[in-house]
Design a protein around this motif. Structure first.
Motif, short mmCIF file in Angstrom:
data_model
loop_
_atom_site.label_atom_id
_atom_site.label_comp_id
_atom_site.label_asym_id
_atom_site.label_seq_id
_atom_site.Cartn_x
_atom_site.Cartn_y
_atom_site.Cartn_z
N GLN A 296 0.83 -1.21 0.00
CA GLN A 296 0.00 0.00 0.00
C GLN A 296 0.87 1.26 0.00
OE1 GLN A 296 -2.43 -0.84 3.39
NE2 GLN A 296 -3.83 -2.14 2.24
N ILE A 297 1.98 1.21 0.72
CA ILE A 297 2.93 2.33 0.68
C ILE A 297 3.44 2.51 -0.74
CG2 ILE A 297 5.24 3.08 1.39
CD1 ILE A 297 4.67 1.89 4.14
N LEU A 298 3.79 1.40 -1.39
CA LEU A 298 4.24 1.45 -2.78
C LEU A 298 3.17 2.06 -3.67
CD1 LEU A 298 6.08 0.70 -5.17
CD2 LEU A 298 5.08 -1.60 -5.11
N ASP A 299 1.92 1.68 -3.45
CA ASP A 299 0.81 2.18 -4.27
C ASP A 299 0.67 3.69 -4.13
OD1 ASP A 299 -1.39 2.33 -5.89
OD2 ASP A 299 -2.54 0.80 -4.85
N VAL A 300 0.73 4.18 -2.90
CA VAL A 300 0.61 5.63 -2.66
C VAL A 300 1.75 6.39 -3.34
CG1 VAL A 300 0.73 7.44 -0.90
CG2 VAL A 300 -0.69 5.41 -0.51
N LEU A 301 2.98 5.89 -3.19
CA LEU A 301 4.13 6.56 -3.78
C LEU A 301 4.06 6.53 -5.31
CD1 LEU A 301 7.03 5.36 -1.43
CD2 LEU A 301 5.82 7.55 -1.41
N GLN A 302 3.60 5.42 -5.85
CA GLN A 302 3.48 5.33 -7.31
C GLN A 302 2.49 6.36 -7.83
OE1 GLN A 302 3.00 1.33 -8.79
NE2 GLN A 302 2.31 2.01 -10.80
N GLN A 303 1.39 6.54 -7.11
CA GLN A 303 0.42 7.55 -7.52
C GLN A 303 1.04 8.95 -7.50
OE1 GLN A 303 -3.37 7.25 -5.35
NE2 GLN A 303 -2.95 5.08 -5.02
N LEU A 304 1.89 9.19 -6.52
CA LEU A 304 2.50 10.51 -6.37
C LEU A 304 3.61 10.76 -7.41
CD1 LEU A 304 2.62 10.68 -2.47
CD2 LEU A 304 1.22 12.09 -3.99
N VAL A 305 4.05 9.71 -8.08
CA VAL A 305 4.96 9.87 -9.21
C VAL A 305 4.16 10.07 -10.50
CG1 VAL A 305 6.67 8.70 -10.67
CG2 VAL A 305 6.88 8.59 -8.19
N GLU A 306 3.07 9.33 -10.62
CA GLU A 306 2.31 9.31 -11.88
C GLU A 306 1.37 10.51 -12.04
OE1 GLU A 306 2.02 4.43 -12.37
OE2 GLU A 306 0.36 5.56 -11.46
N GLU A 307 0.83 11.03 -10.96
CA GLU A 307 -0.21 12.05 -11.06
C GLU A 307 0.30 13.46 -11.36
OE1 GLU A 307 -3.34 11.67 -11.29
OE2 GLU A 307 -3.56 9.56 -10.72
N PRO A 308 1.39 13.93 -10.74
CA PRO A 308 1.83 15.31 -10.99
C PRO A 308 2.39 15.49 -12.41
CG PRO A 308 2.80 14.42 -8.96
CD PRO A 308 2.21 13.27 -9.71
N LYS A 309 2.41 16.72 -12.86
CA LYS A 309 2.99 17.02 -14.17
C LYS A 309 4.51 16.85 -14.15
CE LYS A 309 -0.66 20.24 -15.56
NZ LYS A 309 -0.98 21.65 -15.96
N ALA A 310 5.10 17.08 -12.99
CA ALA A 310 6.55 16.94 -12.85
C ALA A 310 6.87 16.33 -11.49
CB ALA A 310 7.25 18.29 -13.00
N VAL A 311 7.94 15.56 -11.44
CA VAL A 311 8.37 14.94 -10.19
C VAL A 311 9.39 15.88 -9.51
CG1 VAL A 311 9.46 12.93 -9.12
CG2 VAL A 311 8.04 12.65 -11.17
N PRO A 312 9.14 16.28 -8.27
CA PRO A 312 10.07 17.18 -7.58
C PRO A 312 11.47 16.58 -7.45
CG PRO A 312 7.99 17.04 -6.40
CD PRO A 312 7.95 15.97 -7.44
N GLN A 313 12.48 17.43 -7.51
CA GLN A 313 13.86 16.97 -7.39
C GLN A 313 14.10 16.29 -6.04
OE1 GLN A 313 16.38 16.89 -9.70
NE2 GLN A 313 17.36 15.66 -8.12
N ASP A 314 13.47 16.80 -4.99
CA ASP A 314 13.63 16.19 -3.67
C ASP A 314 13.17 14.73 -3.69
OD1 ASP A 314 14.60 18.53 -2.68
OD2 ASP A 314 12.78 19.11 -1.62
N VAL A 315 12.15 14.44 -4.47
CA VAL A 315 11.64 13.06 -4.58
C VAL A 315 12.67 12.17 -5.26
CG1 VAL A 315 9.94 11.61 -5.77
CG2 VAL A 315 9.20 13.65 -4.50
N ILE A 316 13.27 12.66 -6.33
CA ILE A 316 14.32 11.90 -7.02
C ILE A 316 15.48 11.62 -6.07
CG2 ILE A 316 15.94 11.87 -8.96
CD1 ILE A 316 12.97 11.70 -9.75
N ASP A 317 15.85 12.61 -5.28
CA ASP A 317 16.94 12.44 -4.32
C ASP A 317 16.61 11.37 -3.29
OD1 ASP A 317 18.31 14.44 -5.64
OD2 ASP A 317 17.76 16.02 -4.21
#
Length: 319
Positions: A174-195
């Protein structure tokens, strides 16, 4: 239409405050009683059949600061679950303003940060919240917020911090599912997330929290088509910086660390390296001998990794 087939209404009218201004909550014992009954009834309502107008009364009450920031952790846990159900019943729209959504998700993240405390009597409520976020795709609301980057980054920091090997597999999924949504939904992935994602592939992180490393690998594999360009940019920035450092007489430490990270990504999520391997190919022809040796060594190790078909996928690099 029969009476039974009509829309269902929220029958319970909770008394959560001492006055109409929602400034002061009722006594704690009574508040728990009211929230438990409300949570149970909301949980039993279905999105397809509920009369959302019957929810209007509690919808605004639940986001009052007196409840969202209540000193009793159990109160906040129950309030969070009730709001999660309200969002489920109203989906895909939300009956809240942007500012209220921001406050709600701030509280949600605070609750998720306590997931690691499995001994808490309120642990089932926090797990319920996580399940709701994962299945209802509530995080999609975050992507539409003006300051979404801050909220998304905090989600990643917190969830990678609480995931652990002692948790049930369903919780980790479920944690994976939430994080995947937060990668897929925004127009851009924040740099802090990539880090945060790339941090999980370092040797030290693998040793400190293998579950976080596994989570990062699963996430990167599932969202490789999105993460490719960000990971390419990350390594490109490192390479440019390292080249400038070398011209100034500096060491290859940062570049060596980046190449070790490439090897770890290759083992866990090779699909993210689509644009990175051509960067390695360019390094094979630079004038700096140390850089060429480093790049050659990395390519050699990638060839040795089981299942990696560099000769087929990157013909020019192989040649």
């Amino acid at each position: 239409m029969t009476e039974d087939s009509g829309p269902r209404e929220l029958g319970f009218e909770p008394k959560l405050f001492t006055n109409a201004t929602h400034k002061k909550a009722v006594a704690v014992a009574e508040l728990y009683k009211q929230l438990k009954r409300l949570s149970k009834e909301l949980n039993g309502l279905e999105q397809e059949t509920v009369d959302t107008q019957s929810l209007d009364g509690v919808t605004k009450q639940l986001v009052a600061p007196a409840l969202l920031r209540h000193k009793e952790p159990g109160v906040v846990a129950y309030v969070s679950c009730c709001i999660a159900d309200v969002l489920r019943l109203y989906a895909p729209e939300a009956p809240y303003t942007d500012d209220e959504i921001k406050q709600i998700f701030s509280v949600f993240i605070d609750q998720l940060q306590l997931l690691g405390d499995s001994d808490s009597q309120f642990s089932p409520l926090r797990e319920y919240l996580l399940t709701s976020l994962a299945t209802v795709r509530t995080p999609a609301l975050v992507a539409m917020q003006p300051d979404a980057e801050e909220i998304i980054s905090r989600f990643f920091t917190v969830l990678f911090g609480v995931v652990g090997g002692s948790q049930a597999h369903s919780i980790q999924m479920q944690i994976l599912d939430v994080l995947q949504q937060l990668v897929e939904e925004p127009k851009a992935v924040p740099q802090d997330v990539i880090d945060v994602i790339l941090l999980q592939f370092t040797k030290r992180r693998q040793q400190d929290n293998p579950a976080a490393h596994q989570l990062a690998g699963d996430l990167a594999t599932a969202t490789a088509d999105i993460l490719q360009k960000y990971i390419y940019q990350y390594f490109n920035d490192v390479i440019v910086s390292a080249a400038q450092n070398r011209e100034a007489g500096g060491s290859l430490d940062d570049l060596r660390a980046a190449h070790n990270l490439i090897l770890e990504l290759n083992r866990a999520a090779p699909g993210t390296l689509l644009n990175v391997v051509p960067q390695l190919e360019e390094e094979l022809g630079v004038e700096d001998v140390d850089v060429r040796v480093l790049a050659t060594g990395v390519v050699g190790q990638m060839l040795a990794d089981k299942g990696f078909t560099l000769s087929k996928r990157y013909d020019s690099t192989w040649k």
